[in-house]
Design an enzyme around this catalytic site. Structure first.
Site, PDB file in Angstrom:
ATOM      1  N   CYS A 162      41.461  55.726  50.240  1.00  0.00           N
ATOM      2  CA  CYS A 162      42.387  56.345  49.275  1.00  0.00           C
ATOM      3  C   CYS A 162      43.696  55.581  49.086  1.00  0.00           C
ATOM      4  O   CYS A 162      44.045  55.205  47.969  1.00  0.00           O
ATOM      5  CB  CYS A 162      42.706  57.771  49.706  1.00  0.00           C
ATOM      6  SG  CYS A 162      41.350  58.887  49.370  1.00  0.00           S
TER       7      CYS A 162
HETATM    8  N1  NAD Z   1      36.872  60.936  50.660  1.00  0.00           N
HETATM    9  C1  NAD Z   1      38.188  61.093  50.643  1.00  0.00           C
HETATM   10  O1  NAD Z   1      38.906  60.872  51.636  1.00  0.00           O
HETATM   11  C2  NAD Z   1      38.875  61.600  49.402  1.00  0.00           C
HETATM   12  C3  NAD Z   1      40.183  62.101  49.497  1.00  0.00           C
HETATM   13  C4  NAD Z   1      40.820  62.560  48.327  1.00  0.00           C
HETATM   14  C5  NAD Z   1      40.157  62.439  47.129  1.00  0.00           C
HETATM   15  N2  NAD Z   1      38.899  61.930  47.066  1.00  0.00           N
HETATM   16  C6  NAD Z   1      38.255  61.804  45.769  1.00  0.00           C
HETATM   17  O2  NAD Z   1      37.139  62.656  45.704  1.00  0.00           O
HETATM   18  C7  NAD Z   1      36.111  62.055  44.923  1.00  0.00           C
HETATM   19  C8  NAD Z   1      34.827  62.033  45.718  1.00  0.00           C
HETATM   20  O3  NAD Z   1      35.008  61.213  46.850  1.00  0.00           O
HETATM   21  P1  NAD Z   1      33.972  61.209  48.058  1.00  0.00           P
HETATM   22  O4  NAD Z   1      34.580  60.344  49.099  1.00  0.00           O
HETATM   23  O5  NAD Z   1      33.557  62.589  48.406  1.00  0.00           O
HETATM   24  O6  NAD Z   1      32.729  60.436  47.347  1.00  0.00           O
HETATM   25  P2  NAD Z   1      31.267  60.239  47.931  1.00  0.00           P
HETATM   26  O7  NAD Z   1      30.799  58.926  47.418  1.00  0.00           O
HETATM   27  O8  NAD Z   1      31.241  60.488  49.401  1.00  0.00           O
HETATM   28  O9  NAD Z   1      30.424  61.410  47.242  1.00  0.00           O
HETATM   29  C9  NAD Z   1      30.073  61.442  45.900  1.00  0.00           C
HETATM   30  C10 NAD Z   1      28.812  62.308  45.760  1.00  0.00           C
HETATM   31  O10 NAD Z   1      28.527  62.488  44.386  1.00  0.00           O
HETATM   32  C11 NAD Z   1      27.124  62.384  44.203  1.00  0.00           C
HETATM   33  N3  NAD Z   1      26.874  62.065  42.784  1.00  0.00           N
HETATM   34  C12 NAD Z   1      26.979  60.880  42.141  1.00  0.00           C
HETATM   35  N4  NAD Z   1      26.677  61.008  40.842  1.00  0.00           N
HETATM   36  C13 NAD Z   1      26.388  62.326  40.660  1.00  0.00           C
HETATM   37  C14 NAD Z   1      26.010  63.087  39.533  1.00  0.00           C
HETATM   38  N5  NAD Z   1      25.865  62.546  38.331  1.00  0.00           N
HETATM   39  N6  NAD Z   1      25.794  64.401  39.710  1.00  0.00           N
HETATM   40  C15 NAD Z   1      25.925  64.984  40.924  1.00  0.00           C
HETATM   41  N7  NAD Z   1      26.282  64.315  42.014  1.00  0.00           N
HETATM   42  C16 NAD Z   1      26.509  63.005  41.881  1.00  0.00           C
HETATM   43  C17 NAD Z   1      26.701  61.307  45.174  1.00  0.00           C
HETATM   44  O11 NAD Z   1      25.314  61.356  45.434  1.00  0.00           O
HETATM   45  C18 NAD Z   1      27.564  61.672  46.385  1.00  0.00           C
HETATM   46  O12 NAD Z   1      26.926  62.613  47.213  1.00  0.00           O
HETATM   47  C19 NAD Z   1      36.636  60.677  44.519  1.00  0.00           C
HETATM   48  O13 NAD Z   1      37.207  60.726  43.251  1.00  0.00           O
HETATM   49  C20 NAD Z   1      37.692  60.411  45.547  1.00  0.00           C
HETATM   50  O14 NAD Z   1      38.703  59.549  45.076  1.00  0.00           O
HETATM   51  C21 NAD Z   1      38.224  61.521  48.181  1.00  0.00           C
END
Ligand code: NAD
Length: 450
Positions: free
Chosen positions: A271
């Site tokens: 992040c």
């Molecule tokens: N992980 C963190 O620390 C964190 C913190 C704050 C914000 N965020 C934000 O949250 C968001 C998600 O991050 P994350 O780390 O959980 O990502 P991630 O890659 O761990 O998870 C994304 C999920 O979405 C699924 N996916 C992809 N395309 C899809 C679709 N069309 N329909 C349904 N599911 C689908 C994937 O299979 C996966 O399980 C990002 O924008 C990230 O910037 C993450």
């Protein structure tokens, strides 16, 4: 909208699955993902993601939590949908909307068949302007419905840290809500009041302000971290000056505060680095140069060379004016303790510990590494260019220099008493300052001073 009874969560990844499990305490939750194995595991009450407390949450609330690949099932059977798909960074620093757009189109298609009001909430980190201009347009076009009348959109990002996602989600400092209508903000307030462990504070505003607020918060925190490191690089050159002592003192001032004001390595992870770069990219798009964000990123990268230079100083004595020769480097084993970008996670994305190892390999040093959780991820990146220790003890044994790069709790109790003669320890986080025998080793801890 009558009272919210069911919530859908699109994207069951590191943040989305935790979000779904936390909402499942008090709501029926339908999670949507494209990963069939993940769906199967969740429906069997199993946890596919390594995150503190998530296994227990899924098992405890499994009667309220269902996973599916079917958007229609999720949208038609819930009143509010949170989108938490990944938004990876593009080469220019902006966030990609690719996964978001795919899911918005499928939500829109499902909305076509819905007769009641539905609130769609973007939780993924997005570029400012995305909710008002991209999401609204796609949903109206694919559903044939009108935003603000048949459905609405809000932006509600999370400020969680990996390793403590569930704790952070349930105990937020505040909840940020970008809303198009007051009613939508009230719906979200209600959901969080029913979910969080204490009554949270809310920051409510329009969507574009909330989108800017999300990345600017991380920009501010990274600026604070970088301030401490920048102060430390000046103190490195001033005999007697100790940046650790200085930041501990100035952090007592209520205008400053102690959190994230500690010299060490630069920030990393999935992040902080990308939010800072995205803010600068966003500023460029509106013809402003975000000099501060750009400088924070540059100074953060400088920390890698700063640490490597300190290792050279450790090898030949402080204040040397000639580079350490290649032969000395090739005969020097550097033990690196900690490779994840922070403790309690296996994530190594943008970890400065990895960058330091890569730089030291290029310089010719022999590297031995240990991490309590990240070794498997590290093998994929560093391959056989380093040797892998099975414990911190093995990593210290026969090393000439040891660097503590990630402050894992277990490193506090490392026994340096059976070390090699003349061992030098660079303790980037002052982990072992109090329990190390400084007569027999050369120890650089707080403020990187002997
Ligand atoms: N992980 C963190 O620390 C964190 C913190 C704050 C914000 N965020 C934000 O949250 C968001 C998600 O991050 P994350 O780390 O959980 O990502 P991630 O890659 O761990 O998870 C994304 C999920 O979405 C699924 N996916 C992809 N395309 C899809 C679709 N069309 N329909 C349904 N599911 C689908 C994937 O299979 C996966 O399980 C990002 O924008 C990230 O910037 C993450």
């Amino acid at each position: 909208m009558s009272q919210v009874e069911a919530i859908s969560v699109i994207g069951l990844g590191k943040l989305g699955l935790c979000t779904a499990a936390c909402f499942a305490q008090n709501y029926k939750v339908i999670g949507v993902d494209i990963d069939r194995d993940k769906i199967e595991m969740i429906n069997a009450g199993k946890n596919p993601i390594a995150e503190t407390g998530l296994t227990e949450m899924i098992s405890k609330y499994k009667s309220n939590l269902k996973a599916t690949a079917d958007y229609k099932e999720a949208i038609l059977n819930s009143q509010v949908t949170f989108i938490v798909v990944a938004t990876p960074s593009e080469a220019d620093g902006t966030f990609s909307n690719k996964q978001l757009e795919v899911s918005l189109k499928q939500i829109g298609a499902a909305l076509k068949e819905k007769n009641s009001y539905h609130l769609i909430v973007i939780t993924s980190t997005v570029m400012p302007g995305t909710t008002d201009h991209v999401a609204k347009f796609i949903l109206e076009e694919t559903s044939g419905k009108v935003c603000g009348k048949d459905f609405s959109i809000a932006y509600n990002p999370e400020f969680i840290a990996l390793g403590s996602v569930i704790h952070d989600f349930l105990n937020p400092d505040f909840i940020l809500i970008g809303e198009m209508r007051e009613k939508d903000g009230l719906i979200l307030e209600d959901i969080y009041k029913n979910t969080c462990e204490h009554s949270p504070r809310f920051g409510r505003m329009n969507c574009v302000s909330a989108e800017i607020a999300k990345i600017s918060l991380n920009c501010y925190v990274t600026m604070k971290i970088t301030y401490a490191n920048s102060l430390a690089s000046v103190c490195d050159k001033v005999p007697g000056a100790d940046a650790g002592v200085i930041t501990s003192a100035i952090g007592l001032d209520s205008r400053i505060g102690k959190k994230y004001l500690k010299p060490g390595l630069g920030y990393g992870g999935p992040c902080f680095p990308r939010d800072n770069v995205a803010f600068a990219a966003f500023a460029r798009k509106v013809n402003v140069k975000a000099k501060l964000s750009e400088m924070v990123d540059e100074v953060n990268r400088d920390q890698i060379t700063r640490i490597t230079k300190i290792i050279e100083d450790l090898l030949v004595g402080d204040g040397h004016d000639r580079p350490v020769n290649r032969k000395i480097k090739e005969e020097t084993v550097v033990g690196v303790l900690g490779l994840s970008y922070k403790p309690n996670t296996h994530i190594i994305e943008d970890s400065q510990a990895i960058d330091i190892v890569e730089l030291l390999i290029n310089e010719g040093y022999k590297i031995k590494v240990y991490d309590p959780a990240a070794i498997e991820s590290v093998r994929g990146v560093l391959g056989d260019s380093v040797t892998y220790a099975k414990s911190s003890k093995e990593c210290v044994e026969n090393s000439d220099v040891v660097i503590i790069t990630t402050p894992w709790e277990e490193f506090k109790t490392i026994d340096f008493s059976k070390h090699k003669k003349d061992l030098a320890v660079l303790d980037c986080w002052s982990m072992v300052d109090n329990n190390v025998d400084k007569i027999n080793i050369r120890y650089l801890g707080k403020g990187f001073k002997f």
